[in-house]
Design a protein around this motif. Structure first.
Motif, PDB file in Angstrom:
ATOM      1  N   ASN A  28      15.349   2.330 -41.500  1.00  0.00           N
ATOM      2  CA  ASN A  28      14.722   2.409 -40.184  1.00  0.00           C
ATOM      3  C   ASN A  28      14.015   3.743 -40.057  1.00  0.00           C
ATOM      4  OD1 ASN A  28      17.301   0.701 -39.934  1.00  0.00           O
ATOM      5  ND2 ASN A  28      16.153   0.118 -38.128  1.00  0.00           N
ATOM      6  N   ASP A  29      13.071   3.811 -39.143  1.00  0.00           N
ATOM      7  CA  ASP A  29      12.410   5.070 -38.814  1.00  0.00           C
ATOM      8  C   ASP A  29      12.699   5.428 -37.368  1.00  0.00           C
ATOM      9  OD1 ASP A  29      11.228   5.089 -41.331  1.00  0.00           O
ATOM     10  OD2 ASP A  29       9.369   4.154 -40.626  1.00  0.00           O
ATOM     11  N   VAL A  30      12.697   6.716 -37.068  1.00  0.00           N
ATOM     12  CA  VAL A  30      12.695   7.176 -35.687  1.00  0.00           C
ATOM     13  C   VAL A  30      11.238   7.313 -35.248  1.00  0.00           C
ATOM     14  CG1 VAL A  30      13.110   9.175 -34.201  1.00  0.00           C
ATOM     15  CG2 VAL A  30      14.932   8.315 -35.670  1.00  0.00           C
ATOM     16  N   ILE A  31      10.934   6.748 -34.091  1.00  0.00           N
ATOM     17  CA  ILE A  31       9.565   6.791 -33.562  1.00  0.00           C
ATOM     18  C   ILE A  31       9.558   7.634 -32.293  1.00  0.00           C
ATOM     19  CG2 ILE A  31       7.584   5.412 -32.818  1.00  0.00           C
ATOM     20  CD1 ILE A  31       8.911   3.024 -34.266  1.00  0.00           C
ATOM     21  N   ALA A  41      15.801   1.492 -29.841  1.00  0.00           N
ATOM     22  CA  ALA A  41      17.101   1.600 -29.192  1.00  0.00           C
ATOM     23  C   ALA A  41      17.696   2.968 -29.458  1.00  0.00           C
ATOM     24  CB  ALA A  41      18.031   0.503 -29.685  1.00  0.00           C
ATOM     25  N   ASP A  42      18.845   3.231 -28.819  1.00  0.00           N
ATOM     26  CA  ASP A  42      19.564   4.495 -28.928  1.00  0.00           C
ATOM     27  C   ASP A  42      18.616   5.668 -28.707  1.00  0.00           C
ATOM     28  OD1 ASP A  42      21.588   6.261 -29.223  1.00  0.00           O
ATOM     29  OD2 ASP A  42      22.123   5.706 -31.268  1.00  0.00           O
ATOM     30  N   PRO A  43      17.960   5.736 -27.550  1.00  0.00           N
ATOM     31  CA  PRO A  43      16.896   6.721 -27.345  1.00  0.00           C
ATOM     32  C   PRO A  43      17.418   8.132 -27.124  1.00  0.00           C
ATOM     33  CG  PRO A  43      17.296   5.488 -25.337  1.00  0.00           C
ATOM     34  CD  PRO A  43      18.134   4.842 -26.391  1.00  0.00           C
ATOM     35  N   GLY A  44      16.586   9.101 -27.498  1.00  0.00           N
ATOM     36  CA  GLY A  44      16.728  10.491 -27.093  1.00  0.00           C
ATOM     37  C   GLY A  44      15.512  10.847 -26.265  1.00  0.00           C
ATOM     38  N   ALA A  45      15.657  11.749 -25.310  1.00  0.00           N
ATOM     39  CA  ALA A  45      14.539  12.057 -24.422  1.00  0.00           C
ATOM     40  C   ALA A  45      14.585  13.506 -23.978  1.00  0.00           C
ATOM     41  CB  ALA A  45      14.555  11.129 -23.201  1.00  0.00           C
ATOM     42  N   VAL A  46      13.422  14.016 -23.608  1.00  0.00           N
ATOM     43  CA  VAL A  46      13.313  15.337 -23.006  1.00  0.00           C
ATOM     44  C   VAL A  46      12.091  15.316 -22.095  1.00  0.00           C
ATOM     45  CG1 VAL A  46      11.895  16.297 -24.875  1.00  0.00           C
ATOM     46  CG2 VAL A  46      13.307  17.821 -23.484  1.00  0.00           C
ATOM     47  N   ALA A  47      12.171  16.014 -20.973  1.00  0.00           N
ATOM     48  CA  ALA A  47      11.047  16.044 -20.041  1.00  0.00           C
ATOM     49  C   ALA A  47       9.856  16.726 -20.685  1.00  0.00           C
ATOM     50  CB  ALA A  47      11.448  16.763 -18.755  1.00  0.00           C
ATOM     51  N   ALA A  48       8.673  16.099 -20.573  1.00  0.00           N
ATOM     52  CA  ALA A  48       7.441  16.725 -21.042  1.00  0.00           C
ATOM     53  C   ALA A  48       7.056  17.859 -20.099  1.00  0.00           C
ATOM     54  CB  ALA A  48       6.328  15.690 -21.125  1.00  0.00           C
ATOM     55  N   LYS A  49       6.275  18.817 -20.578  1.00  0.00           N
ATOM     56  CA  LYS A  49       5.942  19.982 -19.758  1.00  0.00           C
ATOM     57  C   LYS A  49       5.103  19.628 -18.541  1.00  0.00           C
ATOM     58  CE  LYS A  49       6.290  23.798 -23.049  1.00  0.00           C
ATOM     59  NZ  LYS A  49       5.565  24.876 -23.768  1.00  0.00           N
ATOM     60  N   ASP A  50       4.175  18.664 -18.703  1.00  0.00           N
ATOM     61  CA  ASP A  50       3.268  18.376 -17.592  1.00  0.00           C
ATOM     62  C   ASP A  50       3.579  17.087 -16.848  1.00  0.00           C
ATOM     63  OD1 ASP A  50       2.593  16.811 -19.736  1.00  0.00           O
ATOM     64  OD2 ASP A  50       0.452  17.268 -19.685  1.00  0.00           O
ATOM     65  N   ASP A  51       4.065  16.051 -17.554  1.00  0.00           N
ATOM     66  CA  ASP A  51       4.289  14.779 -16.880  1.00  0.00           C
ATOM     67  C   ASP A  51       5.078  13.849 -17.778  1.00  0.00           C
ATOM     68  OD1 ASP A  51       3.609  12.594 -14.861  1.00  0.00           O
ATOM     69  OD2 ASP A  51       2.736  11.773 -16.693  1.00  0.00           O
ATOM     70  N   GLY A  52       6.045  13.139 -17.206  1.00  0.00           N
ATOM     71  CA  GLY A  52       6.753  12.105 -17.940  1.00  0.00           C
ATOM     72  C   GLY A  52       7.755  12.641 -18.942  1.00  0.00           C
ATOM     73  N   TRP A  53       7.912  11.868 -20.046  1.00  0.00           N
ATOM     74  CA  TRP A  53       8.968  12.141 -21.014  1.00  0.00           C
ATOM     75  C   TRP A  53       8.443  12.077 -22.432  1.00  0.00           C
ATOM     76  CZ3 TRP A  53      13.614  13.513 -19.003  1.00  0.00           C
ATOM     77  CH2 TRP A  53      13.890  13.139 -17.675  1.00  0.00           C
ATOM     78  N   ILE A  54       9.080  12.861 -23.310  1.00  0.00           N
ATOM     79  CA  ILE A  54       8.968  12.657 -24.750  1.00  0.00           C
ATOM     80  C   ILE A  54      10.191  11.840 -25.141  1.00  0.00           C
ATOM     81  CG2 ILE A  54       8.691  13.722 -27.003  1.00  0.00           C
ATOM     82  CD1 ILE A  54       6.490  14.446 -25.036  1.00  0.00           C
ATOM     83  N   LEU A  55       9.971  10.699 -25.776  1.00  0.00           N
ATOM     84  CA  LEU A  55      11.036   9.738 -26.045  1.00  0.00           C
ATOM     85  C   LEU A  55      11.086   9.440 -27.538  1.00  0.00           C
ATOM     86  CD1 LEU A  55      13.042   7.787 -24.464  1.00  0.00           C
ATOM     87  CD2 LEU A  55      11.252   6.053 -24.715  1.00  0.00           C
ATOM     88  N   ALA A  56      12.279   9.483 -28.118  1.00  0.00           N
ATOM     89  CA  ALA A  56      12.467   9.126 -29.529  1.00  0.00           C
ATOM     90  C   ALA A  56      13.458   7.967 -29.606  1.00  0.00           C
ATOM     91  CB  ALA A  56      12.995  10.315 -30.326  1.00  0.00           C
ATOM     92  N   VAL A  57      13.137   6.962 -30.402  1.00  0.00           N
ATOM     93  CA  VAL A  57      13.984   5.779 -30.509  1.00  0.00           C
ATOM     94  C   VAL A  57      14.198   5.416 -31.972  1.00  0.00           C
ATOM     95  CG1 VAL A  57      13.209   4.845 -28.293  1.00  0.00           C
ATOM     96  CG2 VAL A  57      12.041   4.153 -30.401  1.00  0.00           C
ATOM     97  N   THR A  58      15.299   4.716 -32.245  1.00  0.00           N
ATOM     98  CA  THR A  58      15.505   4.115 -33.556  1.00  0.00           C
ATOM     99  C   THR A  58      14.690   2.836 -33.612  1.00  0.00           C
ATOM    100  OG1 THR A  58      17.746   5.009 -33.697  1.00  0.00           O
ATOM    101  CG2 THR A  58      17.190   3.199 -35.187  1.00  0.00           C
ATOM    102  N   GLY A  59      13.738   2.769 -34.523  1.00  0.00           N
ATOM    103  CA  GLY A  59      12.870   1.611 -34.621  1.00  0.00           C
ATOM    104  C   GLY A  59      13.500   0.479 -35.411  1.00  0.00           C
ATOM    105  N   PRO A  60      12.803  -0.649 -35.525  1.00  0.00           N
ATOM    106  CA  PRO A  60      13.319  -1.818 -36.254  1.00  0.00           C
ATOM    107  C   PRO A  60      13.306  -1.560 -37.756  1.00  0.00           C
ATOM    108  CG  PRO A  60      11.065  -2.195 -35.587  1.00  0.00           C
ATOM    109  CD  PRO A  60      11.461  -0.890 -34.965  1.00  0.00           C
ATOM    110  N   PRO A  61      13.989  -2.404 -38.537  1.00  0.00           N
ATOM    111  CA  PRO A  61      13.979  -2.241 -39.989  1.00  0.00           C
ATOM    112  C   PRO A  61      12.561  -2.220 -40.547  1.00  0.00           C
ATOM    113  CG  PRO A  61      15.670  -3.801 -39.349  1.00  0.00           C
ATOM    114  CD  PRO A  61      14.868  -3.508 -38.110  1.00  0.00           C
ATOM    115  N   ARG A  62      12.358  -1.381 -41.540  1.00  0.00           N
ATOM    116  CA  ARG A  62      11.026  -1.205 -42.117  1.00  0.00           C
ATOM    117  C   ARG A  62      10.510  -2.464 -42.785  1.00  0.00           C
ATOM    118  NH1 ARG A  62      10.201   4.434 -43.610  1.00  0.00           N
ATOM    119  NH2 ARG A  62       9.329   3.781 -45.608  1.00  0.00           N
ATOM    120  N   ASN A  63      11.415  -3.340 -43.269  1.00  0.00           N
ATOM    121  CA  ASN A  63      10.990  -4.533 -43.987  1.00  0.00           C
ATOM    122  C   ASN A  63      10.916  -5.758 -43.093  1.00  0.00           C
ATOM    123  OD1 ASN A  63      13.716  -4.774 -43.568  1.00  0.00           O
ATOM    124  ND2 ASN A  63      14.169  -5.642 -45.587  1.00  0.00           N
TER     125      ASN A  63
END
Length: 356
Positions: A53-56, A303-325
């Motif tokens: 999987n990749d983190v996106i 799924a299983d997201p990580g997040a942090v507030a963006a400096k100007d608006d909204g969020w920076i969001l990282a998620v576990t993506g689906p299987p690469r294959n």
């Protein structure tokens, strides 16, 4: 010779109109080893597993727009935070294809441009880890008022689950790369696997959340191959602490629907926002950490997201993506597609390589 042992967990979202089982049929039953837990040839791993999987990383704006910023290859269970100097720090489980020494370790990245580009992965350095304890996994980063950063993580003592069950520990760092293990256990529940925690410092109190995966059955005298997960929809453990080290269990937290307390918590000083798994990536808000109201569903796949507030608006969001294959469903999202989001979760056992 290495021994693979099932340890849960990675969560992935199924997308409508197909069910989660349609996307990941071989992983749908988490109690059946996949592939069979058996000795395998050195450095030869099955095609499917968390290493596939990749983190996106996304930028999600408050009005609902989003864009993909970056990705971390062969990675999972991400967490994001902002350092005292303004940089973003990311940590995730790291499964490089050709670096056995770094496989299934926690890797660190930094970004100075709000998540568009990141430094190369560097495996965290951990000093003082007790002899025989599993290297950290499922990290959660929490910036502290003095400029340091604390990492909460899952670990266990020993190599068999009839010897120990996963629980939450912590380590502290000045630079985000080199950490000092903090003695003791941050949070555990007798007879239960406590994994994948999220922690937020809110109005001077540390709030810890973790999904309720049910009571661990007795081993009946046989060695256990992994914790048996029996997730309870919408229910999570909750504990609080004034120093971030000594936590006291509070009343369980709840949200409606087929949602899981598997993700990340962030405080803006007024409310805690929890980013969870189920029905895509959802958010819930609370002023006190006890009573929650589901507020948003983000149009990103993962799924299983990580997040942090963006400096100007909204969020920076990282998620576990689906299987690469697996076939990648389109991220072109309209109202009709969002209305069909299935939100079904699949929890599959993670085959871990315990090198001695």
């Amino acid at each position: 010779m290495n021994t693979f042992s099932r340890l849960a967990l990675v969560a992935l979202c199924g997308l409508a109109p197909a069910s989660a089982q349609d996307f990941f049929p071989e992983l749908f039953n988490p109690l059946v080893p996949f592939p069979p837990a058996a000795p395998v040839q050195q450095n030869v791993r099955p095609e499917n597993g968390p290493w596939n999987n990749d983190v996106i990383v996304y930028r999600v704006r408050s009005e609902g727009g989003f864009e993909k910023l970056s990705s971390f290859e062969r990675a999972g269970v991400p967490t994001l935070a902002r350092m005292a100097d303004g940089r973003l720090i990311a940590a995730h489980q790291h499964f490089p294809e050709n670096d056995p020494a770094s496989f299934d370790k926690v890797a660190i990245h930094f970004s100075s441009d709000e998540g568009k580009t990141w430094t190369p992965a560097v495996v965290m350095k951990l000093n003082g880890l007790p002899t025989g304890m599993r290297f950290p996994f499922d990290p959660t980063l929490v910036p502290l008022p003095d400029g340091r950063v604390r990492m909460y993580f899952t670990s266990l003592q020993g190599r068999r689950f009839d010897e120990d069950l996963p629980r939450i520990h912590s380590a502290i760092s000045k630079d985000g790369i080199e950490y000092e293990f903090e003695p003791g256990v941050r949070f555990s529940i007798e007879g239960r696997s406590v994994i994948d925690c999220a922690v937020a410092l809110h109005q001077g109190v540390f709030h810890l959340f973790s999904p309720d995966n049910g009571e661990q059955p007795k081993s009946r005298g046989r060695p256990s191959q992994g914790p048996e997960m029996r997730p309870t929809d919408g229910v999570g453990y909750h504990a609080t602490s004034t120093d971030g080290l000594n936590f006291t269990r509070a009343e369980d937290v709840k949200v409606e629907g087929r949602r899981r307390w598997l993700g990340n918590a962030q405080s803006d000083g007024k409310v805690i926002t929890f980013f969870g798994s189920g029905e895509g990536v959802f958010t819930a808000k609370s002023a006190d950490g006890r009573d929650w109201q589901v507020s948003t569903r983000f149009p990103v796949m993962g799924a299983d997201p990580g997040a942090v507030a963006a400096k100007d608006d909204g969020w920076i969001l990282a998620v576990t993506g689906p299987p690469r294959n697996q076939p990648q469903p389109s991220l072109a999202m309209d109202a009709r597609w969002l209305g069909e989001w299935d939100g079904e979760l699949v929890f599959f056992d993670r085959l871990r390589n315990f090198d001695k």
